[in-house]
Design a protein around this motif. Structure first.
Motif, PDB file in Angstrom:
ATOM      1  N   ASP A 120       0.832  -1.199   0.000  1.00 19.03           N
ATOM      2  CA  ASP A 120       0.000   0.000   0.000  1.00 19.03           C
ATOM      3  C   ASP A 120       0.876   1.263   0.000  1.00 19.03           C
ATOM      4  O   ASP A 120       1.773   1.392  -0.836  1.00 19.03           O
ATOM      5  CB  ASP A 120      -0.957  -0.051   1.206  1.00 19.03           C
ATOM      6  CG  ASP A 120      -1.983   1.055   1.223  1.00 19.03           C
ATOM      7  OD1 ASP A 120      -3.001   0.935   0.535  1.00 19.03           O
ATOM      8  OD2 ASP A 120      -1.749   2.064   1.920  1.00 19.03           O
TER       9      ASP A 120
ATOM     10  N   ASP B   2      -0.047  -4.992  -3.673  1.00 11.34           N
ATOM     11  CA  ASP B   2      -1.230  -4.134  -3.515  1.00 11.34           C
ATOM     12  C   ASP B   2      -0.799  -2.720  -3.121  1.00 11.34           C
ATOM     13  O   ASP B   2      -1.237  -2.177  -2.102  1.00 11.34           O
ATOM     14  CB  ASP B   2      -2.187  -4.737  -2.485  1.00 11.34           C
ATOM     15  CG  ASP B   2      -2.672  -6.120  -2.910  1.00 11.34           C
ATOM     16  OD1 ASP B   2      -3.715  -6.199  -3.569  1.00 11.34           O
ATOM     17  OD2 ASP B   2      -1.984  -7.110  -2.606  1.00 11.34           O
TER      18      ASP B   2
ATOM     19  N   ALA C 197     -11.107  -3.834   3.326  1.00 12.88           N
ATOM     20  CA  ALA C 197      -9.756  -4.138   2.864  1.00 12.88           C
ATOM     21  C   ALA C 197      -9.505  -5.629   2.730  1.00 12.88           C
ATOM     22  O   ALA C 197      -8.471  -6.024   2.178  1.00 12.88           O
ATOM     23  CB  ALA C 197      -8.731  -3.528   3.812  1.00 12.88           C
TER      24      ALA C 197
ATOM     25  N   TRP D 145      -0.415  -9.438  -5.917  1.00 12.62           N
ATOM     26  CA  TRP D 145      -1.659  -8.664  -5.819  1.00 12.62           C
ATOM     27  C   TRP D 145      -2.813  -9.591  -5.455  1.00 12.62           C
ATOM     28  O   TRP D 145      -2.908 -10.716  -5.960  1.00 12.62           O
ATOM     29  CB  TRP D 145      -1.982  -8.011  -7.162  1.00 12.62           C
ATOM     30  CG  TRP D 145      -2.510  -6.609  -7.041  1.00 12.62           C
ATOM     31  CD1 TRP D 145      -3.824  -6.211  -6.955  1.00 12.62           C
ATOM     32  CD2 TRP D 145      -1.727  -5.410  -6.996  1.00 12.62           C
ATOM     33  NE1 TRP D 145      -3.902  -4.840  -6.865  1.00 12.62           N
ATOM     34  CE2 TRP D 145      -2.625  -4.320  -6.897  1.00 12.62           C
ATOM     35  CE3 TRP D 145      -0.369  -5.142  -7.034  1.00 12.62           C
ATOM     36  CZ2 TRP D 145      -2.198  -2.998  -6.824  1.00 12.62           C
ATOM     37  CZ3 TRP D 145       0.065  -3.832  -6.969  1.00 12.62           C
ATOM     38  CH2 TRP D 145      -0.846  -2.775  -6.870  1.00 12.62           C
TER      39      TRP D 145
ATOM     40  N   ASP E 159      -8.879  -7.547  -4.494  1.00 17.61           N
ATOM     41  CA  ASP E 159      -8.581  -6.215  -3.958  1.00 17.61           C
ATOM     42  C   ASP E 159      -9.618  -5.227  -4.474  1.00 17.61           C
ATOM     43  O   ASP E 159      -9.667  -4.929  -5.673  1.00 17.61           O
ATOM     44  CB  ASP E 159      -7.170  -5.789  -4.380  1.00 17.61           C
ATOM     45  CG  ASP E 159      -6.714  -4.497  -3.700  1.00 17.61           C
ATOM     46  OD1 ASP E 159      -7.574  -3.709  -3.268  1.00 17.61           O
ATOM     47  OD2 ASP E 159      -5.492  -4.289  -3.617  1.00 17.61           O
TER      48      ASP E 159
ATOM     49  N   TRP F   3      -9.777  -2.090  -3.352  1.00 14.58           N
ATOM     50  CA  TRP F   3      -9.220  -0.739  -3.258  1.00 14.58           C
ATOM     51  C   TRP F   3      -8.382  -0.405  -4.490  1.00 14.58           C
ATOM     52  O   TRP F   3      -8.477   0.696  -5.023  1.00 14.58           O
ATOM     53  CB  TRP F   3      -8.365  -0.609  -1.994  1.00 14.58           C
ATOM     54  CG  TRP F   3      -9.129  -0.630  -0.714  1.00 14.58           C
ATOM     55  CD1 TRP F   3     -10.435  -0.996  -0.533  1.00 14.58           C
ATOM     56  CD2 TRP F   3      -8.635  -0.270   0.581  1.00 14.58           C
ATOM     57  NE1 TRP F   3     -10.783  -0.903   0.789  1.00 14.58           N
ATOM     58  CE2 TRP F   3      -9.701  -0.454   1.497  1.00 14.58           C
ATOM     59  CE3 TRP F   3      -7.406   0.167   1.051  1.00 14.58           C
ATOM     60  CZ2 TRP F   3      -9.559  -0.193   2.861  1.00 14.58           C
ATOM     61  CZ3 TRP F   3      -7.262   0.418   2.410  1.00 14.58           C
ATOM     62  CH2 TRP F   3      -8.325   0.242   3.302  1.00 14.58           C
TER      63      TRP F   3
ATOM     64  N   HIS G 223      -7.248  -6.434  -0.443  1.00  8.54           N
ATOM     65  CA  HIS G 223      -6.158  -5.456  -0.379  1.00  8.54           C
ATOM     66  C   HIS G 223      -5.192  -5.773   0.759  1.00  8.54           C
ATOM     67  O   HIS G 223      -3.980  -5.618   0.609  1.00  8.54           O
ATOM     68  CB  HIS G 223      -6.733  -4.049  -0.194  1.00  8.54           C
ATOM     69  CG  HIS G 223      -5.706  -2.981  -0.222  1.00  8.54           C
ATOM     70  ND1 HIS G 223      -5.062  -2.588  -1.375  1.00  8.54           N
ATOM     71  CD2 HIS G 223      -5.167  -2.218   0.767  1.00  8.54           C
ATOM     72  CE1 HIS G 223      -4.197  -1.635  -1.106  1.00  8.54           C
ATOM     73  NE2 HIS G 223      -4.234  -1.392   0.191  1.00  8.54           N
TER      74      HIS G 223
END
Length: 272
Positions: free
Chosen positions: A98, A122, A163, A220, A224, A226, A252
């Protein structure tokens, strides 16, 4: 729980950090709105192979939170560079997620930190990023910071639950929510959202292909919500010589949904 029993003074602001294990350095960089506790299921399994350094970004977790504080991506790479020097690291393996991804890439490309390898997943790197919720908070930070505690708690829980690919257990939810509660924590939560700005990732966008000069793995979560997996495909094609590692049944926050996938990726460095 990971123990962050040391403090680092960054321009008069206290940053929490800790280390564990033995071997070459491995630096783990968490994202938002989390803390170094995202690594609690992962770091202990890697201690036979690395000396692991974990820390809470400025304004996150157990690091200092204060009114008027700069906690943007523009300062976090400077913090990482200062910690790197404090730890007397010349080169390290790096694991990041992130905002930690953007922080690590900025530290490498702008501050010259040398990575032996990079495992990134991610990550906030490519546009677009920043949900409609983020954009709304940026316009109305004071209103959100001043919400009744019960309303903030409900919003925070819903945000954190979004998330993951499956409901987060109460213990994990408490670990991630706790730093953002109370008068100081609630204000800090909306402060970090209000300071999200794509200018910090645009600043390094033209240099991303330089990452190909080192071993890079990109993972990844296929679920996800997000940052879609298509962004992972695009990022892997830019910075890695290998294809994206898609992780099934992971959202995520892969550290909760599939920590074993992260451990397996790190162990591939030991094999190669």
């Amino acid at each position: 729980m990971l123990v962050l029993d040391k403090r680092f003074d960054y321009h008069g602001q206290s940053v929490a950090w800790g280390s564990l294990g033995s071997g070459p350095p491995l630096v783990m960089v968490h994202g938002t709105p989390f803390s170094s506790q995202v690594w609690r299921k992962i770091a202990p399994l890697l201690t036979p192979h690395w000396t692991i350094y974990v820390f809470d970004l400025l304004g996150y977790g157990r690091s200092e939170m204060a009114d008027g504080q700069d906690v943007s991506l523009g300062v976090q790479n400077e913090l990482l560079a200062a910690l790197w020097q404090h730890w007397e690291i010349e080169s390290a393996d790096v694991l990041c997620h992130d905002f930690g991804g953007a922080t690590a890439l900025r530290a490498h490309l702008l501050n010259g930190l040398h990575f032996r390898s990079l495992t990134i997943f991610d990550a906030v790197v490519l546009e677009p990023w920043g949900s409609p919720f983020v954009q709304h908070v940026r316009k109305h930070e004071d209103a959100f910071a001043g919400m009744p505690a019960y309303a903030h708690a409900a919003l925070l829980e819903a945000y954190l639950q979004s998330a993951v690919a499956r409901p987060m257990d109460p213990v994990a939810l408490g670990i991630y929510a706790d730093p953002w509660t109370g008068e100081i924590g609630q204000a800090a939560f909306y402060r970090q959202i209000a300071q999200m700005d794509v200018k910090y990732t645009r600043e390094i966008a033209g240099d991303l292909e330089r990452l190909r000069q080192m071993p890079v793995q990109v993972l990844w979560g296929e679920e996800d919500n997000w940052l879609p997996v298509a962004q992972g495909e695009s990022l892997a094609s830019l910075i890695s010589e290998t294809a994206l590692i898609r992780v099934k049944a992971a959202g995520h926050l892969m550290q909760e949904d599939a920590p074993e996938a992260i451990v397996a990726a790190m162990m591939r460095h030991q094999i190669t």
